[in-house]
Design a protein around this motif. Structure first.
Motif, PDB file in Angstrom:
ATOM      1  N   PHE A 121      47.778  30.108  31.460  1.00 56.65           N
ATOM      2  CA  PHE A 121      48.913  30.266  30.556  1.00 56.65           C
ATOM      3  C   PHE A 121      50.170  30.395  31.403  1.00 56.65           C
ATOM      4  O   PHE A 121      50.100  30.602  32.624  1.00 56.65           O
ATOM      5  CB  PHE A 121      48.747  31.517  29.692  1.00 56.65           C
ATOM      6  CG  PHE A 121      47.688  31.397  28.633  1.00 56.65           C
ATOM      7  CD1 PHE A 121      47.966  30.822  27.408  1.00 56.65           C
ATOM      8  CD2 PHE A 121      46.400  31.861  28.877  1.00 56.65           C
ATOM      9  CE1 PHE A 121      46.981  30.720  26.431  1.00 56.65           C
ATOM     10  CE2 PHE A 121      45.418  31.765  27.908  1.00 56.65           C
ATOM     11  CZ  PHE A 121      45.707  31.185  26.692  1.00 56.65           C
ATOM     12  N   ASN A 139      43.844  35.904  31.201  1.00 49.97           N
ATOM     13  CA  ASN A 139      43.848  34.665  30.423  1.00 49.97           C
ATOM     14  C   ASN A 139      42.951  34.765  29.195  1.00 49.97           C
ATOM     15  O   ASN A 139      43.297  34.265  28.114  1.00 49.97           O
ATOM     16  CB  ASN A 139      43.411  33.492  31.302  1.00 49.97           C
ATOM     17  CG  ASN A 139      44.473  33.103  32.317  1.00 49.97           C
ATOM     18  OD1 ASN A 139      45.660  33.332  32.099  1.00 49.97           O
ATOM     19  ND2 ASN A 139      44.060  32.529  33.434  1.00 49.97           N
ATOM     20  N   GLN A 215      51.472  31.287  22.949  1.00 51.00           N
ATOM     21  CA  GLN A 215      51.285  31.051  24.375  1.00 51.00           C
ATOM     22  C   GLN A 215      50.449  29.798  24.597  1.00 51.00           C
ATOM     23  O   GLN A 215      50.703  29.023  25.508  1.00 51.00           O
ATOM     24  CB  GLN A 215      50.610  32.256  25.031  1.00 51.00           C
ATOM     25  CG  GLN A 215      51.557  33.383  25.386  1.00 51.00           C
ATOM     26  CD  GLN A 215      52.550  32.967  26.446  1.00 51.00           C
ATOM     27  OE1 GLN A 215      52.193  32.665  27.574  1.00 51.00           O
ATOM     28  NE2 GLN A 215      53.818  32.927  26.090  1.00 51.00           N
ATOM     29  N   ARG A 216      49.445  29.601  23.750  1.00 48.77           N
ATOM     30  CA  ARG A 216      48.630  28.380  23.870  1.00 48.77           C
ATOM     31  C   ARG A 216      49.445  27.161  23.457  1.00 48.77           C
ATOM     32  O   ARG A 216      49.407  26.123  24.117  1.00 48.77           O
ATOM     33  CB  ARG A 216      47.382  28.507  22.991  1.00 48.77           C
ATOM     34  CG  ARG A 216      46.608  27.194  22.788  1.00 48.77           C
ATOM     35  CD  ARG A 216      46.159  26.595  24.104  1.00 48.77           C
ATOM     36  NE  ARG A 216      45.507  25.298  23.916  1.00 48.77           N
ATOM     37  CZ  ARG A 216      46.125  24.132  23.936  1.00 48.77           C
ATOM     38  NH1 ARG A 216      47.452  24.091  24.118  1.00 48.77           N
ATOM     39  NH2 ARG A 216      45.452  23.005  23.791  1.00 48.77           N
TER      40      ARG A 216
END
Length: 566
Positions: A121, A139, A215-216
């Protein structure tokens, strides 16, 4: 399968066996009709019988359901219950849905489906005050937040609408210490997850309000959040903008920049008319510096109106204006596509194949029942478990070419299932340098084991590969050794209860074989299997001793396709 077959032969035979179970040869051609016979009026060969599903029942069905709902095999006692009384099956399903491991399993499958667990990330361990050795843990915490919230909603059997309307999230200790959240209560799951609430003023839009999801699905100055809007549509409406057919020539962009084209050219407007207003509603998550911790972690309510500035459109949901970002979740759950998409999502997860046109009526029926039950996740899952597409274990008749996927009768254990099943059976969790080996691809084997990396590999493996079998071989060997260390050398006697004098032919040895087969395969061994296993054990014991013989025998059982498929 001969337990003493050489490893290469075992691997090859396993691939061939399971490939045959999963599908027929897609390249096989139906025989050409006899034109001369047709012209002459002579009788032609009869049509092959239409394929009919042969449904699993009893212990075999229980094994599949336990793996899908809990990620572990049924216990010997559970197998015996359903064999003694078929009516116990529904009671056991209720127990599985209440099992703490149900939340873990739903989180794992949704993470695969939503692609939320890449290996990297933008946020780094240092942003959490963590060391480089904790990179995997950081993560995984980020990547699990969104599916953990959805899994908690499913485990609690709350309305599935809360996926997009809940005021809560789910966090572990690391996220609790670093996200702008506060714990709601003191209840912590076995895996360390608890319910929390964001405190930075973001709207209560469930999964759509989690840092983990954004975030993804990060964004860029050139994309302006459109990829985030596309993710919302794909994940929760099953409407993928990228699959829409678009035709245009390069000359169309000759005298305009991309942003002008997106708003003016008919070829672009067909998608952007819906995509851009949806993206405009997500600018509270917009960052000015993508590498600055506070920019990424905190919500920015003052930026909610920036979407209109950058994209030239006000927030709207497929043509319906939104007053503010807080309405996003309500618009989503009242969209008719939301409930149907949830139905398709879980059907594909449990059927282990894509939903096709032939499934339209089944999906419609499941969706209607799901809706009538207040969008209860438990009701939806029970409905899917009752479908022939879920329970099919074999096919009577010939499967027409091209329909092999629809009639697939066996499924591979996923990478996460392999890890959880072997840990539950033997106590072995495969880690190295702080990384779970079946849950990463930096120094692990997640993709080789059939999993997804959420970026380049986005669908779990459907048929076995030699690489998968190599991973299973090493996993089986390590698991078997750990089991013997725990049960025989350590004296725990949880699964292995034999003594040093219990050899083939003794009642204790035969009882141990039955226990292993019941636990691993949900059935008792045949006389032929018992004899072959006894001979194999004796051959290894003569060379290396009884404990090593149990390591070899258990490892062989765990390498059998009957174990790693279901």
């Amino acid at each position: 399968m001969n337990p003493r077959a050489p490893a290469p032969a075992l691997a090859l035979s396993a691939v061939l066996w399971l490939a045959a179970c999963l599908s027929a040869d897609p390249a096989a051609e139906a025989p050409a009709p006899d034109v001369a016979a047709l012209d002459s009026g002579e009788p032609t060969a009869p049509e092959p019988p239409a394929p009919e599903p042969v449904l699993l029942e009893g212990a075999a069905l229980l094994r599949r359901v336990s793996l899908d709902l809990r990620g572990v095999l049924p216990t010997v006692a559970e197998v015996e219950r359903v064999e003694a009384d078929p009516a116990a099956f529904e009671v056991l399903v209720t127990e599985f849905l209440a099992d703490a491991r149900f939340e873990d399993q739903v989180s794992a499958v949704l993470a695969e489906r939503w692609l939320t667990r890449p290996d990297e990330f933008t946020l780094q361990p240092a942003d959490f005050g963590s060391s480089e050795e904790e990179r995997f843990a950081v993560n995984r915490s980020i990547g699990q937040e969104a599916p953990r919230l959805a899994a908690w909603i499913a485990a609690e059997d709350r309305s599935w609408d809360e996926v997009a309307t809940s005021e809560f999230t789910r966090v572990d200790a690391l996220l609790l210490a670093n996200w702008p959240v506060e714990a709601v209560d003191e209840k912590v799951s076995a895996r360390g997850w608890r319910t929390a609430r964001y405190t930075d003023g973001r709207p209560a839009n469930g999964v759509l309000s989690t840092n983990g999801l954004w975030q993804r699905y990060s964004t860029s100055p050139s994309n302006l959040g459109r990829n985030r809007a596309a993710a919302v549509s794909r994940l929760f409406l099953c409407a993928d903008f990228l699959t829409r057919p678009v035709t245009f020539s390069s000359s169309a962009f000759k005298d305009s920049d991309p942003e002008t084209s997106a708003r003016a050219l008919p070829e672009c407007v067909s998608c952007h008319a819906s995509l851009d207003p949806l993206a405009s509603a997500l600018f509270g998550y917009w960052w000015f510096d993508r590498y600055e911790e506070n920019e990424l972690i905190h919500y920015h309510a003052e930026r909610e109106g920036m979407g209109e500035w950058y994209l030239g459109v006000s927030p709207a949901w497929f043509g319906e204006p939104m007053d503010d970002a807080a309405q996003l979740g309500e618009f989503l759950v009242t969209d008719p596509r939301f409930g149907r998409c949830a139905t398709e999502t879980f059907a594909e997860i449990l059927w282990r194949r894509e939903v096709g046109l032939e499934d339209f009526d089944t999906i419609s029926t499941l969706w209607e029942r799901f809706d009538a039950a207040g969008r209860s996740p438990h009701a939806l899952l029970r409905g899917i478990l009752d479908t022939p597409a879920y329970r099919v274990g074999a096919v009577a008749g010939e499967v027409p070419p091209g329909e092999e996927a629809e009639w697939g009768t066996r499924r591979l254990l996923s990478a996460s299932q392999l890890a959880s099943v072997v840990e539950d059976l033997t106590g072995f969790l495969w880690t190295w340098e702080g990384y779970e080996q079946l849950d990463n691809d930096v120094i692990g084997f997640r993709v080789m084991a059939g999993g997804v990396d959420s970026e380049t590999v986005t669908r779990p493996l459907q048929v076995p590969s030699v690489a998968t079998l190599l991973v299973i071989r090493r996993l089986a060997e390590a698991g078997a050794d750990t089991l013997v260390q725990r049960d025989l050398r350590g004296g725990a006697h949880e699964l292995l209860t034999v003594g040093s004098g219990d050899v083939p032919g003794s009642a204790a040895f035969e009882a141990q074989l039955v226990t292993l087969y019941m636990r691993i395969f949900a059935r008792i061994p045949t006389e032929e299997e018992s004899t072959a296993d006894g001979e194999f054990w004796s051959a290894v014991a003569e060379e290396s001793g009884g404990e090593e013989a149990w390591v070899a025998l258990v490892a062989t059982l765990l390498r059998d396709p009957e174990f790693w498929s279901y």
